[in-house]
Design a protein around this motif. Structure first.
Motif, PDB file in Angstrom:
ATOM      1  N   UNK A  92     -97.824  70.727 -17.523  1.00 50.67           N
ATOM      2  CA  UNK A  92     -97.682  69.368 -16.977  1.00 50.67           C
ATOM      3  C   UNK A  92     -96.236  68.948 -16.740  1.00 50.67           C
ATOM      4  N   UNK A  93     -95.284  69.687 -17.318  1.00 57.06           N
ATOM      5  CA  UNK A  93     -93.869  69.341 -17.110  1.00 57.06           C
ATOM      6  C   UNK A  93     -93.348  69.899 -15.784  1.00 57.06           C
ATOM      7  N   UNK A  94     -94.102  70.785 -15.153  1.00 52.45           N
ATOM      8  CA  UNK A  94     -93.710  71.343 -13.854  1.00 52.45           C
ATOM      9  C   UNK A  94     -94.451  70.580 -12.762  1.00 52.45           C
ATOM     10  N   UNK A  95     -93.722  69.835 -11.976  1.00 54.65           N
ATOM     11  CA  UNK A  95     -94.370  69.052 -10.918  1.00 54.65           C
ATOM     12  C   UNK A  95     -93.678  69.313  -9.582  1.00 54.65           C
ATOM     13  N   UNK A  96     -94.307  70.072  -8.708  1.00 56.00           N
ATOM     14  CA  UNK A  96     -95.637  70.649  -8.888  1.00 56.00           C
ATOM     15  C   UNK A  96     -95.578  71.994  -9.604  1.00 56.00           C
ATOM     16  N   UNK A  97     -96.705  72.374 -10.231  1.00 54.05           N
ATOM     17  CA  UNK A  97     -96.889  73.717 -10.771  1.00 54.05           C
ATOM     18  C   UNK A  97     -97.300  74.570  -9.576  1.00 54.05           C
TER      19      UNK A  97
ATOM     20  N   UNK B 132    -101.292  74.688   0.603  1.00 58.85           N
ATOM     21  CA  UNK B 132    -100.405  75.080   1.708  1.00 58.85           C
ATOM     22  C   UNK B 132    -100.981  76.309   2.404  1.00 58.85           C
ATOM     23  N   UNK B 133    -101.258  76.174   3.703  1.00 53.80           N
ATOM     24  CA  UNK B 133    -101.884  77.244   4.483  1.00 53.80           C
ATOM     25  C   UNK B 133    -100.813  78.150   5.095  1.00 53.80           C
ATOM     26  N   UNK B 134    -100.246  79.038   4.262  1.00 58.05           N
ATOM     27  CA  UNK B 134     -99.136  79.881   4.732  1.00 58.05           C
ATOM     28  C   UNK B 134     -99.584  81.194   5.378  1.00 58.05           C
ATOM     29  N   UNK B 135    -100.913  81.394   5.497  1.00 57.05           N
ATOM     30  CA  UNK B 135    -101.406  82.540   6.280  1.00 57.05           C
ATOM     31  C   UNK B 135    -101.538  82.058   7.721  1.00 57.05           C
ATOM     32  N   UNK B 136    -100.400  81.860   8.364  1.00 58.13           N
ATOM     33  CA  UNK B 136    -100.383  81.231   9.692  1.00 58.13           C
ATOM     34  C   UNK B 136    -100.796  82.175  10.817  1.00 58.13           C
TER      35      UNK B 136
ATOM     36  N   UNK C 210    -105.110  67.303   0.009  1.00 57.25           N
ATOM     37  CA  UNK C 210    -104.375  67.417   1.263  1.00 57.25           C
ATOM     38  C   UNK C 210    -103.969  68.866   1.538  1.00 57.25           C
ATOM     39  N   UNK C 211    -103.997  69.243   2.824  1.00 59.40           N
ATOM     40  CA  UNK C 211    -103.645  70.605   3.240  1.00 59.40           C
ATOM     41  C   UNK C 211    -102.449  70.547   4.182  1.00 59.40           C
ATOM     42  N   UNK C 212    -101.416  71.319   3.873  1.00 60.83           N
ATOM     43  CA  UNK C 212    -100.254  71.421   4.762  1.00 60.83           C
ATOM     44  C   UNK C 212    -100.479  72.622   5.677  1.00 60.83           C
ATOM     45  N   UNK C 213    -100.540  72.393   6.978  1.00 61.33           N
ATOM     46  CA  UNK C 213    -100.765  73.494   7.920  1.00 61.33           C
ATOM     47  C   UNK C 213     -99.882  73.321   9.146  1.00 61.33           C
ATOM     48  N   UNK C 214     -99.745  74.393   9.907  1.00 64.58           N
ATOM     49  CA  UNK C 214     -98.970  74.405  11.155  1.00 64.58           C
ATOM     50  C   UNK C 214     -99.760  75.199  12.184  1.00 64.58           C
ATOM     51  N   UNK C 215     -99.367  75.126  13.462  1.00 66.21           N
ATOM     52  CA  UNK C 215    -100.079  75.894  14.487  1.00 66.21           C
ATOM     53  C   UNK C 215    -100.035  77.395  14.192  1.00 66.21           C
TER      54      UNK C 215
ATOM     55  N   UNK D 249     -94.054  72.169   2.598  1.00 70.07           N
ATOM     56  CA  UNK D 249     -95.099  71.868   1.611  1.00 70.07           C
ATOM     57  C   UNK D 249     -94.492  71.523   0.257  1.00 70.07           C
ATOM     58  N   UNK D 250     -93.480  72.281  -0.142  1.00 63.51           N
ATOM     59  CA  UNK D 250     -92.799  72.013  -1.418  1.00 63.51           C
ATOM     60  C   UNK D 250     -92.120  70.649  -1.415  1.00 63.51           C
ATOM     61  N   UNK D 251     -91.449  70.354  -0.309  1.00 64.12           N
ATOM     62  CA  UNK D 251     -90.740  69.076  -0.174  1.00 64.12           C
ATOM     63  C   UNK D 251     -91.730  67.910  -0.305  1.00 64.12           C
ATOM     64  N   UNK D 252     -92.851  68.045   0.398  1.00 58.61           N
ATOM     65  CA  UNK D 252     -93.859  66.985   0.383  1.00 58.61           C
ATOM     66  C   UNK D 252     -94.527  66.886  -0.992  1.00 58.61           C
ATOM     67  N   UNK D 253     -94.803  68.041  -1.590  1.00 56.39           N
ATOM     68  CA  UNK D 253     -95.479  68.063  -2.885  1.00 56.39           C
ATOM     69  C   UNK D 253     -94.606  67.424  -3.967  1.00 56.39           C
ATOM     70  N   UNK D 254     -93.315  67.696  -3.910  1.00 53.70           N
ATOM     71  CA  UNK D 254     -92.391  67.082  -4.883  1.00 53.70           C
ATOM     72  C   UNK D 254     -92.318  65.569  -4.664  1.00 53.70           C
ATOM     73  N   UNK D 255     -92.247  65.179  -3.403  1.00 50.63           N
ATOM     74  CA  UNK D 255     -92.151  63.748  -3.073  1.00 50.63           C
ATOM     75  C   UNK D 255     -93.392  62.980  -3.527  1.00 50.63           C
ATOM     76  N   UNK D 256     -94.550  63.656  -3.461  1.00 53.63           N
ATOM     77  CA  UNK D 256     -95.815  63.003  -3.826  1.00 53.63           C
ATOM     78  C   UNK D 256     -96.157  63.165  -5.309  1.00 53.63           C
ATOM     79  N   UNK D 257     -95.265  63.839  -6.047  1.00 52.98           N
ATOM     80  CA  UNK D 257     -95.457  64.037  -7.494  1.00 52.98           C
ATOM     81  C   UNK D 257     -96.768  64.755  -7.807  1.00 52.98           C
ATOM     82  N   UNK D 258     -97.065  65.796  -7.042  1.00 48.54           N
ATOM     83  CA  UNK D 258     -98.292  66.571  -7.274  1.00 48.54           C
ATOM     84  C   UNK D 258     -98.217  67.327  -8.590  1.00 48.54           C
TER      85      UNK D 258
END
Length: 310
Positions: A98-103, A136-140, A159-164, A176-185
């Motif tokens: 729980x101390x790692x946000x996000x894990x 995070x959908x990194x199998x683009x 929520x799912x982070x995806x790109x074309x 995805x990391x930037x957004x996840x940290x900002x949202x305190x996931x």
């Protein structure tokens, strides 16, 4: 947890049935002599437990029971107890810090092994625990993989982070990391490609993703799970070897145990690579993926009843 035990037992029935039948046939015909031990060893090898493990199990049986009258239940129970001992050190459930946000959990494995489905099931598990989860959908390179993850995102309300299709996977992971940290996931799952036919390209891609992750969170990924399909049997060993060379795998997830007679492969994998088994999957339902339990697995493999329910 008798209900879950019964599902594991049913899931492993394709593997356990020939073992049970084989031991029964062997031991109703003769005493535990040298020939019987060799036949038992061959039977264990046929379930993909590995030649070394099969030899260890039969030697241990010989040390205690050689040239004695034994019944099939006695032998199956003996093997189940020994397998439990062998696997107990590898039965480590993944704990979310729980101390790692996000894990951050990086998911690796060949296409078709069940990575995306596993992410969905684990996302459901952690959401049920009240955790905030992002995918995070990194199998683009595979549009189908992205769409499948989106379906799981809707199903689990994550929520799912995806790109074309064809977008840079490392760039997606950075966002995805930037957004996840900002949202305190609490948890961020990263789905990755599994194109083993382009091994050098895949290795470069996975290592780039790990570098991007470490730039933002130096001690991440906090877990790297390798998802393996039990139905491929011995091929799972070569897949594990290949992915271990690419990324720092620190746990295994074995899927589709219900679809194979080679369910002993988990024993071979854990012992050969020294990796903990985090989860096993025995069906398609959302809760058919659970933390690995050595005793439940071993008794199911030998077609025995749940000890706690006796």
């Amino acid at each position: 947890m008798a209900g879950w035990f019964e599902r594991i037992k049913q899931g492993l029935s394709r593997t356990s049935a020939p073992i049970v039948r084989g031991i029964s046939d062997l031991l109703t015909k003769r005493r535990l002599d040298k020939e019987a031990l060799q036949d038992l060893e061959d039977l264990l090898i046929s379930a993909d437990v590995g030649a070394k493990t099969a030899a260890e199990l039969t030697k241990a049986l010989a040390d205690e029971k050689f040239d004695k009258d034994v019944d099939e239940i006695e032998v199956r129970t003996f093997f189940a107890d020994k397998i439990t001992e062998m696997l107990s050190p590898f039965a480590e459930e993944l704990k979310i810090d729980p101390t790692k946000k996000p894990f951050v959990i990086l998911m690796a494995g060949v296409n078709g092994a069940g990575k995306t489905t596993t992410i969905g099931k684990l996302a459901h598990k952690y959401k049920e625990q009240g955790l905030k989860v992002r995918l995070a959908a990194a199998d683009t390179f595979r549009a189908a993989a992205v769409e499948q993850l989106k379906v799981w995102g809707e199903r689990t309300n994550c929520p799912v982070i995806s790109r074309p299709q064809g977008a840079d996977p490392a760039g997606l992971v950075f966002d995805a990391l930037k957004e996840s940290k900002a949202e305190n996931d609490d948890v961020l799952f990263i789905d990755t490609a599994g194109r083993l036919q382009n091994r050098s390209e895949l290795m470069a891609e996975l290592q780039k993703i790990v570098r991007i992750v470490k730039k933002q969170i130096p001690d991440a990924p906090h877990a790297c799970l390798l998802v393996l399909d039990a139905t491929v049997g011995q091929n799972a060993l070569s897949q594990a070897k290949t992915f271990k060379e690419m990324v720092q795998v620190d746990g295994l997830v074995l899927t589709k145990l219900d679809g194979t007679a080679k369910g002993g492969i988990l024993l071979a994998l854990c012992r050969e690579f020294g990796l903990p088994a985090r989860f096993i999957g025995v069906g398609e339902k959302i809760d058919d993926l659970r933390a690995f339990d050595a005793r439940d697995y071993a008794r199911s493999l030998m077609g025995l009843a749940d000890k706690e329910a006796l």
